[in-house]
Scaffold this motif. Structure first.
Motif, PDB file in Angstrom:
ATOM      1  N   TYR A   1      16.237   7.088   5.878  1.00 32.48           N
ATOM      2  CA  TYR A   1      16.950   6.443   7.151  1.00 32.48           C
ATOM      3  C   TYR A   1      16.482   5.359   7.445  1.00 32.48           C
ATOM      4  N   ARG A   2      15.508   4.458   6.791  1.00 27.24           N
ATOM      5  CA  ARG A   2      14.822   3.308   6.965  1.00 27.24           C
ATOM      6  C   ARG A   2      15.866   2.178   7.577  1.00 27.24           C
ATOM      7  N   ARG A   3      17.151   2.122   6.905  1.00 25.78           N
ATOM      8  CA  ARG A   3      17.796   1.222   7.288  1.00 25.78           C
ATOM      9  C   ARG A   3      18.410   1.321   8.783  1.00 25.78           C
ATOM     10  N   LEU A   4      18.515   2.547   9.302  1.00 31.26           N
ATOM     11  CA  LEU A   4      19.092   2.534  10.546  1.00 31.26           C
ATOM     12  C   LEU A   4      17.930   2.387  11.630  1.00 31.26           C
ATOM     13  N   ILE A   5      16.562   2.536  11.211  1.00 31.03           N
ATOM     14  CA  ILE A   5      15.624   2.567  12.312  1.00 31.03           C
ATOM     15  C   ILE A   5      15.279   1.122  12.696  1.00 31.03           C
ATOM     16  N   GLY A   6      15.311   1.000  14.149  1.00 27.77           N
ATOM     17  CA  GLY A   6      15.089  -0.311  14.525  1.00 27.77           C
ATOM     18  C   GLY A   6      13.529  -0.883  14.441  1.00 27.77           C
ATOM     19  N   PHE A   7      13.079  -2.103  15.023  1.00 31.34           N
ATOM     20  CA  PHE A   7      11.867  -2.722  14.706  1.00 31.34           C
ATOM     21  C   PHE A   7      10.997  -1.890  15.445  1.00 31.34           C
ATOM     22  N   HIS A   8      11.167  -1.490  16.767  1.00 32.67           N
ATOM     23  CA  HIS A   8      10.294  -0.765  17.764  1.00 32.67           C
ATOM     24  C   HIS A   8       9.758   0.388  17.356  1.00 32.67           C
ATOM     25  N   LEU A   9      10.959   1.540  16.931  1.00 38.69           N
ATOM     26  CA  LEU A   9      10.576   2.539  16.496  1.00 38.69           C
ATOM     27  C   LEU A   9      10.025   2.949  15.299  1.00 38.69           C
ATOM     28  N   GLY A  10      10.166   1.697  14.257  1.00 37.16           N
ATOM     29  CA  GLY A  10       9.502   1.614  12.903  1.00 37.16           C
ATOM     30  C   GLY A  10       7.737   1.336  13.225  1.00 37.16           C
ATOM     31  N   MET A  11       7.768   0.440  14.225  1.00 33.81           N
ATOM     32  CA  MET A  11       6.272   0.165  14.596  1.00 33.81           C
ATOM     33  C   MET A  11       5.554   1.464  15.163  1.00 33.81           C
ATOM     34  N   ASN A  12       6.311   2.216  16.034  1.00 33.20           N
ATOM     35  CA  ASN A  12       5.756   3.338  16.438  1.00 33.20           C
ATOM     36  C   ASN A  12       5.602   4.419  15.378  1.00 33.20           C
ATOM     37  N   ILE A  13       6.383   4.549  14.509  1.00 38.14           N
ATOM     38  CA  ILE A  13       6.433   5.434  13.411  1.00 38.14           C
ATOM     39  C   ILE A  13       5.130   5.072  12.401  1.00 38.14           C
ATOM     40  N   ALA A  14       4.925   3.801  12.249  1.00 39.53           N
ATOM     41  CA  ALA A  14       3.844   3.301  11.480  1.00 39.53           C
ATOM     42  C   ALA A  14       2.266   3.583  12.119  1.00 39.53           C
ATOM     43  N   MET A  15       2.290   3.270  13.435  1.00 41.93           N
ATOM     44  CA  MET A  15       1.082   3.704  14.060  1.00 41.93           C
ATOM     45  C   MET A  15       0.816   5.044  14.367  1.00 41.93           C
ATOM     46  N   THR A  16       1.870   6.056  14.586  1.00 38.69           N
ATOM     47  CA  THR A  16       1.708   7.419  14.691  1.00 38.69           C
ATOM     48  C   THR A  16       1.079   7.937  13.358  1.00 38.69           C
ATOM     49  N   ALA A  17       1.938   7.596  12.172  1.00 34.96           N
ATOM     50  CA  ALA A  17       1.299   8.274  10.927  1.00 34.96           C
ATOM     51  C   ALA A  17       0.107   7.656  10.355  1.00 34.96           C
ATOM     52  N   GLY A  18      -0.466   6.682  10.566  1.00 28.73           N
ATOM     53  CA  GLY A  18      -1.651   5.957  10.197  1.00 28.73           C
ATOM     54  C   GLY A  18      -2.674   6.634  10.954  1.00 28.73           C
ATOM     55  N   GLY A  19      -2.459   6.603  12.256  1.00 28.33           N
ATOM     56  CA  GLY A  19      -3.421   7.367  13.445  1.00 28.33           C
ATOM     57  C   GLY A  19      -3.532   8.850  13.192  1.00 28.33           C
ATOM     58  N   MET A  20      -2.522   9.283  12.824  1.00 31.86           N
ATOM     59  CA  MET A  20      -2.432  10.982  12.838  1.00 31.86           C
ATOM     60  C   MET A  20      -3.269  11.423  11.262  1.00 31.86           C
ATOM     61  N   ALA A  21      -2.712  10.696  10.427  1.00 38.33           N
ATOM     62  CA  ALA A  21      -3.429  10.812   9.125  1.00 38.33           C
ATOM     63  C   ALA A  21      -4.861  10.520   9.129  1.00 38.33           C
ATOM     64  N   GLY A  22      -5.369   9.413   9.722  1.00 39.94           N
ATOM     65  CA  GLY A  22      -6.879   9.244   9.768  1.00 39.94           C
ATOM     66  C   GLY A  22      -7.680  10.166  10.717  1.00 39.94           C
ATOM     67  N   LEU A  23      -6.960  10.598  11.950  1.00 40.65           N
ATOM     68  CA  LEU A  23      -7.633  11.626  12.817  1.00 40.65           C
ATOM     69  C   LEU A  23      -7.712  12.854  12.083  1.00 40.65           C
ATOM     70  N   LEU A  24      -6.570  13.435  11.432  1.00 39.28           N
ATOM     71  CA  LEU A  24      -6.620  14.855  10.655  1.00 39.28           C
ATOM     72  C   LEU A  24      -7.422  14.520   9.670  1.00 39.28           C
ATOM     73  N   SER A  25      -7.678  13.752   8.926  1.00 37.55           N
ATOM     74  CA  SER A  25      -8.483  13.524   7.760  1.00 37.55           C
ATOM     75  C   SER A  25      -9.800  13.594   7.913  1.00 37.55           C
ATOM     76  N   GLY A  26     -10.250  12.759   9.097  1.00 37.38           N
ATOM     77  CA  GLY A  26     -11.706  12.647   9.555  1.00 37.38           C
ATOM     78  C   GLY A  26     -12.286  13.769   9.944  1.00 37.38           C
ATOM     79  N   ILE A  27     -11.519  14.337  10.979  1.00 37.34           N
ATOM     80  CA  ILE A  27     -11.919  15.722  11.725  1.00 37.34           C
ATOM     81  C   ILE A  27     -12.033  16.877  10.665  1.00 37.34           C
ATOM     82  N   LEU A  28     -10.972  17.190  10.046  1.00 29.83           N
ATOM     83  CA  LEU A  28     -10.957  18.180   8.975  1.00 29.83           C
ATOM     84  C   LEU A  28     -12.077  18.142   7.912  1.00 29.83           C
ATOM     85  N   LEU A  29     -12.238  16.902   7.484  1.00 28.73           N
ATOM     86  CA  LEU A  29     -13.147  16.569   6.442  1.00 28.73           C
ATOM     87  C   LEU A  29     -14.558  16.912   6.939  1.00 28.73           C
ATOM     88  N   ILE A  30     -14.800  16.412   8.304  1.00 25.77           N
ATOM     89  CA  ILE A  30     -16.191  16.290   8.743  1.00 25.77           C
ATOM     90  C   ILE A  30     -16.273  17.954   8.920  1.00 25.77           C
TER      91      ILE A  30
END
Length: 138
Positions: free
Chosen positions: A26-55
């Motif tokens: 669905y990337r062609r339908l997603i606007g600039f602002h939602l895309g920015m929020n998706i990228a920030m959320t995905a990167g932040g959640m992946a870093g948070l989950l991997s860091g906490i669960l690995l430690i």
């Protein structure tokens, strides 16, 4: 208990893989602002989950886990951001970097690891659900 955290980590990897495939459709339908929020959320959640669960699993390998969580957060943020444009990719990359560096520090000071892990997984599922609802409503 380490096996449960390994299962959480694997489940999160699969969840983010399916989320990436869903957003790619669905990337062609997603606007600039939602895309920015998706990228920030995905990167932040992946870093948070991997860091906490690995430690939680390897508490005496702080430096290596910090580097690994940072790379995972940056990679996921960049991948999700690259679906949209370069500015979004850079935002996801930087957000994944910051959260990936901070997450092992948070995980190292927690005392109720199982409770926090379960709450973190619940919040992750809630955030992914909100992302999917936001994408479907565009």
């Amino acid at each position: 208990m380490e096996g449960l955290f390994a299962l959480f980590l694997y489940g999160n990897f699969v969840l983010f893989l399916f989320l990436y495939m869903y957003i790619n459709r669905y990337r062609r339908l997603i606007g600039f602002h939602l895309g920015m929020n998706i990228a920030m959320t995905a990167g932040g959640m992946a870093g948070l989950l991997s860091g906490i669960l690995l430690i939680f699993q390897y508490p005496f390998h702080f430096t290596l886990i910090t580097i690994l969580a940072t790379i995972i957060g940056m990679g996921v943020g960049a991948l999700f951001g690259a679906l949209f444009d370069y500015q979004t990719m850079l935002t996801g990359l930087i957000n994944g970097l910051m959260v990936g560096i901070m997450a092992p520090m948070l995980g190292a000071i927690l005392t109720e690891q199982l409770f926090f892990g379960i709450v973190l997984e619940g919040l992750t599922i809630a955030v992914v659900t909100i992302l999917i609802v936001a994408i479907r409503s565009t």
